[in-house]
Write a protein that holds these residues in place. Structure first.
Motif, PDB file in Angstrom:
ATOM      1  N   ARG A 123     -88.549 -12.629  -1.240  1.00  0.00           N
ATOM      2  CA  ARG A 123     -88.660 -14.065  -1.045  1.00  0.00           C
ATOM      3  C   ARG A 123     -87.922 -14.432   0.232  1.00  0.00           C
ATOM      4  N   PRO A 124     -88.418 -15.430   0.972  1.00  0.00           N
ATOM      5  CA  PRO A 124     -87.811 -15.774   2.266  1.00  0.00           C
ATOM      6  C   PRO A 124     -86.307 -16.014   2.198  1.00  0.00           C
ATOM      7  N   GLU A 125     -85.827 -16.715   1.169  1.00  0.00           N
ATOM      8  CA  GLU A 125     -84.397 -16.996   1.076  1.00  0.00           C
ATOM      9  C   GLU A 125     -83.606 -15.714   0.813  1.00  0.00           C
ATOM     10  N   VAL A 126     -84.169 -14.810   0.044  1.00  0.00           N
ATOM     11  CA  VAL A 126     -83.515 -13.523  -0.186  1.00  0.00           C
ATOM     12  C   VAL A 126     -83.488 -12.712   1.111  1.00  0.00           C
ATOM     13  N   ALA A 127     -84.600 -12.741   1.837  1.00  0.00           N
ATOM     14  CA  ALA A 127     -84.676 -12.023   3.115  1.00  0.00           C
ATOM     15  C   ALA A 127     -83.630 -12.544   4.094  1.00  0.00           C
ATOM     16  N   ALA A 128     -83.459 -13.872   4.138  1.00  0.00           N
ATOM     17  CA  ALA A 128     -82.460 -14.460   5.033  1.00  0.00           C
ATOM     18  C   ALA A 128     -81.060 -13.993   4.658  1.00  0.00           C
ATOM     19  N   ARG A 129     -80.788 -13.931   3.358  1.00  0.00           N
ATOM     20  CA  ARG A 129     -79.469 -13.482   2.905  1.00  0.00           C
ATOM     21  C   ARG A 129     -79.259 -12.006   3.216  1.00  0.00           C
ATOM     22  N   LEU A 130     -80.301 -11.192   3.038  1.00  0.00           N
ATOM     23  CA  LEU A 130     -80.191  -9.764   3.327  1.00  0.00           C
ATOM     24  C   LEU A 130     -79.926  -9.512   4.807  1.00  0.00           C
ATOM     25  N   LEU A 131     -80.607 -10.254   5.668  1.00  0.00           N
ATOM     26  CA  LEU A 131     -80.395 -10.067   7.107  1.00  0.00           C
ATOM     27  C   LEU A 131     -79.002 -10.546   7.503  1.00  0.00           C
ATOM     28  N   ARG A 132     -78.549 -11.642   6.920  1.00  0.00           N
ATOM     29  CA  ARG A 132     -77.189 -12.116   7.193  1.00  0.00           C
ATOM     30  C   ARG A 132     -76.166 -11.051   6.774  1.00  0.00           C
ATOM     31  N   MET A 223     -89.172 -21.345   5.383  1.00  0.00           N
ATOM     32  CA  MET A 223     -88.166 -21.202   4.326  1.00  0.00           C
ATOM     33  C   MET A 223     -87.075 -20.224   4.758  1.00  0.00           C
ATOM     34  N   PHE A 224     -87.481 -19.145   5.437  1.00  0.00           N
ATOM     35  CA  PHE A 224     -86.512 -18.178   5.946  1.00  0.00           C
ATOM     36  C   PHE A 224     -85.574 -18.856   6.942  1.00  0.00           C
ATOM     37  N   ALA A 225     -86.143 -19.584   7.897  1.00  0.00           N
ATOM     38  CA  ALA A 225     -85.341 -20.234   8.945  1.00  0.00           C
ATOM     39  C   ALA A 225     -84.330 -21.199   8.338  1.00  0.00           C
ATOM     40  N   SER A 226     -84.788 -21.982   7.376  1.00  0.00           N
ATOM     41  CA  SER A 226     -83.911 -22.964   6.747  1.00  0.00           C
ATOM     42  C   SER A 226     -82.740 -22.285   6.042  1.00  0.00           C
ATOM     43  N   ALA A 227     -83.035 -21.225   5.294  1.00  0.00           N
ATOM     44  CA  ALA A 227     -81.982 -20.510   4.579  1.00  0.00           C
ATOM     45  C   ALA A 227     -81.073 -19.738   5.531  1.00  0.00           C
ATOM     46  N   PHE A 228     -81.637 -19.183   6.595  1.00  0.00           N
ATOM     47  CA  PHE A 228     -80.849 -18.403   7.545  1.00  0.00           C
ATOM     48  C   PHE A 228     -79.865 -19.300   8.297  1.00  0.00           C
ATOM     49  N   LEU A 229     -80.325 -20.468   8.723  1.00  0.00           N
ATOM     50  CA  LEU A 229     -79.473 -21.366   9.499  1.00  0.00           C
ATOM     51  C   LEU A 229     -78.513 -22.160   8.629  1.00  0.00           C
ATOM     52  N   MET A 230     -78.912 -22.457   7.385  1.00  0.00           N
ATOM     53  CA  MET A 230     -78.117 -23.333   6.515  1.00  0.00           C
ATOM     54  C   MET A 230     -77.915 -22.689   5.144  1.00  0.00           C
ATOM     55  N   PRO A 231     -77.049 -21.688   5.036  1.00  0.00           N
ATOM     56  CA  PRO A 231     -76.805 -21.042   3.735  1.00  0.00           C
ATOM     57  C   PRO A 231     -76.304 -22.059   2.713  1.00  0.00           C
ATOM     58  N   ASP A 232     -76.812 -21.971   1.508  1.00  0.00           N
ATOM     59  CA  ASP A 232     -76.465 -22.981   0.507  1.00  0.00           C
ATOM     60  C   ASP A 232     -74.970 -23.001   0.187  1.00  0.00           C
ATOM     61  N   ALA A 233     -74.305 -21.841   0.215  1.00  0.00           N
ATOM     62  CA  ALA A 233     -72.867 -21.803  -0.081  1.00  0.00           C
ATOM     63  C   ALA A 233     -72.087 -22.612   0.942  1.00  0.00           C
ATOM     64  N   ASP A 234     -72.461 -22.520   2.199  1.00  0.00           N
ATOM     65  CA  ASP A 234     -71.758 -23.269   3.241  1.00  0.00           C
ATOM     66  C   ASP A 234     -72.055 -24.761   3.124  1.00  0.00           C
ATOM     67  N   LEU A 235     -73.313 -25.093   2.835  1.00  0.00           N
ATOM     68  CA  LEU A 235     -73.663 -26.503   2.652  1.00  0.00           C
ATOM     69  C   LEU A 235     -72.845 -27.122   1.531  1.00  0.00           C
ATOM     70  N   LYS A 236     -72.735 -26.423   0.421  1.00  0.00           N
ATOM     71  CA  LYS A 236     -72.039 -26.968  -0.735  1.00  0.00           C
ATOM     72  C   LYS A 236     -70.536 -27.079  -0.504  1.00  0.00           C
ATOM     73  N   SER A 237     -69.990 -26.213   0.350  1.00  0.00           N
ATOM     74  CA  SER A 237     -68.551 -26.288   0.634  1.00  0.00           C
ATOM     75  C   SER A 237     -68.217 -27.433   1.580  1.00  0.00           C
ATOM     76  N   VAL A 238     -69.165 -27.799   2.429  1.00  0.00           N
ATOM     77  CA  VAL A 238     -68.919 -28.857   3.413  1.00  0.00           C
ATOM     78  C   VAL A 238     -69.370 -30.217   2.901  1.00  0.00           C
ATOM     79  N   LEU A 239     -70.494 -30.236   2.205  1.00  0.00           N
ATOM     80  CA  LEU A 239     -71.067 -31.490   1.716  1.00  0.00           C
ATOM     81  C   LEU A 239     -71.070 -31.485   0.187  1.00  0.00           C
ATOM     82  N   SER A 240     -69.949 -31.844  -0.391  1.00  0.00           N
ATOM     83  CA  SER A 240     -69.862 -31.844  -1.849  1.00  0.00           C
ATOM     84  C   SER A 240     -70.741 -32.921  -2.467  1.00  0.00           C
TER      85      SER A 240
END
Length: 365
Positions: A123-132, A223-240
């Motif tokens: 899945r694109p989001e998994v692929a983005a995480r794997l490449l990161r 979907m890959f680009a969105s997940a690669f540039l904006m990881p959900d963990a970082d979003l949630k830590s900055v924008l509660s």
């Protein structure tokens, strides 16, 4: 021997039909057609063709160019593109390959360091995480996207076409990944385009997604680009919590993306409700964020190419000399690096890319 493929490349770069080229060169349609189909033209015909196209005569007598097939290239806006725009972009790709072959013969460039996920059907989001993970990025913002890409062996060039129908495109050639970016877009859009093309390179390795419907391949890359540039963990830590478009406008600079791209990502991972998402998108549109990017980030430039040109400049070699070596018009080389290198230095500067004999190595810093 006259190379018919090179005539096609030059004609496509000028976005001319065979008939239009014949008229510009003062030749018959039949003469141009024969030349493009392998019939050897006489010297007078070659001179007329070269003059009409603005290419050096010697260009047409080189070995066959690297011709890109449309099915091997990932275009972002294929449905919107006219045939002439597609052909001109593919021809730019051929010239870009020639430029990088010239550079790589003189400099030791970073080797490609991507992963092939096309067979994994990730899945694109998994692929983005794997490449990161592969690149050791964790969940932090990418930072300088072009510098990262070039350090991983991706060859980034400019697609300075005067059209909004061609956002960007990518392809693999001889095991090297290439990305062409349209410099007419906002910096944020260009960043997302770069990540989108990265998605194609790892998800659709060597265009193995050609069996996919175009919309599916584009959706996966988005979907890959969105997940690669904006990881959900970082979003949630900055924008509660998100309560206004002003919040998004203020924080989007962290990820160097557009306000709408950030809003869309937040909605996708469940940090924005449907109602909040719609109201924020409406407000962003009213503020001008649909047609542009007010308070935008600074456009990124290449890190590698300025070092290459500075090292060459120190040896008295200009971009014009490169164009002459490649038998390309000077403006073709300029368009390939337009917006990526900044201004040419007026005097030699001490580069971190040092020539060693006939080759050079790119310093890690």
């Amino acid at each position: 021997m006259f190379c018919a493929e090179r005539l096609k490349v030059a004609r496509h770069r000028k976005k001319l039909t065979g008939k239009q080229l014949a008229e510009a060169a003062g030749l018959t349609d039949v003469t141009v057609s024969k030349a493009e189909n392998g019939h050897q033209p006489d010297d007078a015909t070659v001179d007329k063709l070269a003059e009409a196209l603005g290419y050096p005569r010697a260009f047409f007598f080189m070995d066959s160019p690297e011709v890109l097939e449309p099915r091997a290239v990932s275009f972002r806006s294929l449905k919107k593109m006219k045939a002439a725009e597609r052909n001109a972009s593919l021809a730019a790709g051929s010239n870009g390959i020639a430029l990088y072959q010239w550079i790589s013969a003189r400099f030791d460039l970073p080797a490609p360091d991507l992963i092939d996920l096309s067979r994994e059907q990730a899945r694109p989001e998994v692929a983005a995480r794997l490449l990161r993970q592969h690149w050791g990025l964790g969940d932090r913002p990418v930072g300088n996207i072009l510098r990262l890409f070039e350090s991983k062996g991706i060859r980034v060039l400019s697609l300075s076409e005067n059209t909004h129908n061609v956002d960007a495109y990518s392809f693999w050639h001889a095991d090297y990944p290439y990305i062409f970016l349209n410099q007419k877009k906002t910096a944020e859009r260009s960043n997302f385009d770069a990540a989108h093309e990265l998605g194609h390179l790892v998800l659709h390795f060597h265009a193995q997604a050609e069996s996919l419907p175009e919309d599916d391949a584009e959706r996966q890359a988005n979907m890959f680009a969105s997940a690669f540039l904006m990881p959900d963990a970082d979003l949630k830590s900055v924008l509660s919590s998100i309560y206004s478009s002003s919040q998004i406008i203020k924080t989007k600079v962290r990820w160097k993306v557009s306000a709408l791209a950030l809003a869309n990502r937040l909605h996708h991972i469940g940090m924005l409700s449907d109602w909040n998402y719609r109201s924020i998108v409406i407000d962003l549109g009213q503020r001008g964020f649909r047609t542009g990017e007010p308070l935008g980030v600074e456009r990124e430039t290449s890190t590698l190419l300025p070092k290459v040109f500075a090292a060459l400049w120190g040896k008295g070699i200009t971009r014009g000399d490169i164009a002459n070596d490649l038998n390309l018009p000077w403006d073709e080389v300029e368009m390939l690096v337009f917006g990526l290198t900044g201004s040419t230095p007026s005097r030699p500067q001490r580069p971190s890319l040092s020539l060693v004999g006939t080759r050079a190595e790119l310093d890690d810093g």
